[in-house]
Design a protein around this motif. Sequence first.
Motif, PDB file in Angstrom:
ATOM      1  N   LYS A 146       0.834  -1.356  -0.072  1.00  0.00           N
ATOM      2  CA  LYS A 146      -0.024  -0.018  -0.137  1.00  0.00           C
ATOM      3  C   LYS A 146       0.848   1.364   0.028  1.00  0.00           C
ATOM      4  O   LYS A 146       0.536   2.158  -0.790  1.00  0.00           O
ATOM      5  CB  LYS A 146      -0.910  -0.090   1.321  1.00  0.00           C
ATOM      6  CG  LYS A 146      -2.025  -0.989   1.059  1.00  0.00           C
ATOM      7  CD  LYS A 146      -3.086  -0.706   2.365  1.00  0.00           C
ATOM      8  CE  LYS A 146      -4.092  -2.160   2.378  1.00  0.00           C
ATOM      9  NZ  LYS A 146      -5.034  -2.069   3.513  1.00  0.00           N
ATOM     10  N   ARG A 171       2.419   1.712  -3.325  1.00  0.00           N
ATOM     11  CA  ARG A 171       1.484   2.239  -4.307  1.00  0.00           C
ATOM     12  C   ARG A 171       1.119   3.942  -4.168  1.00  0.00           C
ATOM     13  O   ARG A 171       0.956   4.631  -5.070  1.00  0.00           O
ATOM     14  CB  ARG A 171       0.228   1.427  -4.360  1.00  0.00           C
ATOM     15  CG  ARG A 171       0.205   0.026  -4.921  1.00  0.00           C
ATOM     16  CD  ARG A 171      -1.108  -0.654  -4.760  1.00  0.00           C
ATOM     17  NE  ARG A 171      -0.905  -1.998  -5.395  1.00  0.00           N
ATOM     18  CZ  ARG A 171      -1.940  -3.052  -5.341  1.00  0.00           C
ATOM     19  NH1 ARG A 171      -2.610  -3.015  -4.347  1.00  0.00           N
ATOM     20  NH2 ARG A 171      -1.535  -4.148  -5.827  1.00  0.00           N
ATOM     21  N   SER A 172       1.044   4.179  -2.968  1.00  0.00           N
ATOM     22  CA  SER A 172       0.778   5.483  -2.683  1.00  0.00           C
ATOM     23  C   SER A 172       1.623   6.390  -2.842  1.00  0.00           C
ATOM     24  O   SER A 172       1.237   7.693  -3.371  1.00  0.00           O
ATOM     25  CB  SER A 172       0.363   5.726  -1.173  1.00  0.00           C
ATOM     26  OG  SER A 172       1.551   5.530  -0.192  1.00  0.00           O
TER      27      SER A 172
END
Length: 80
Positions: free
Chosen positions: A37, A40-41
Amino acid sequence: MGENKLTLISADDWEGLYYDGMLIFEEHELQKEELVKFMRSVGTLNVDFKSLNYLGLRWIREVGSLPGDISEIPNEYIEQ
């Protein structure tokens, strides 16, 4: 700044995740899903994995937590 890099520092039973040198996560363990996550962020696949050596573990126990800026971790405390 500007490297767009994540660095995971492991210190015995403690981990910290840095983005471009700044601490963004600190806990006993960073789950793989959480790491993905974060990747991706910030839009990166560039992740370094580093561990503290014996001196680093002693140091982190004294100070109580990882520093906000990765440059505050002395190089001699990181396993090579």
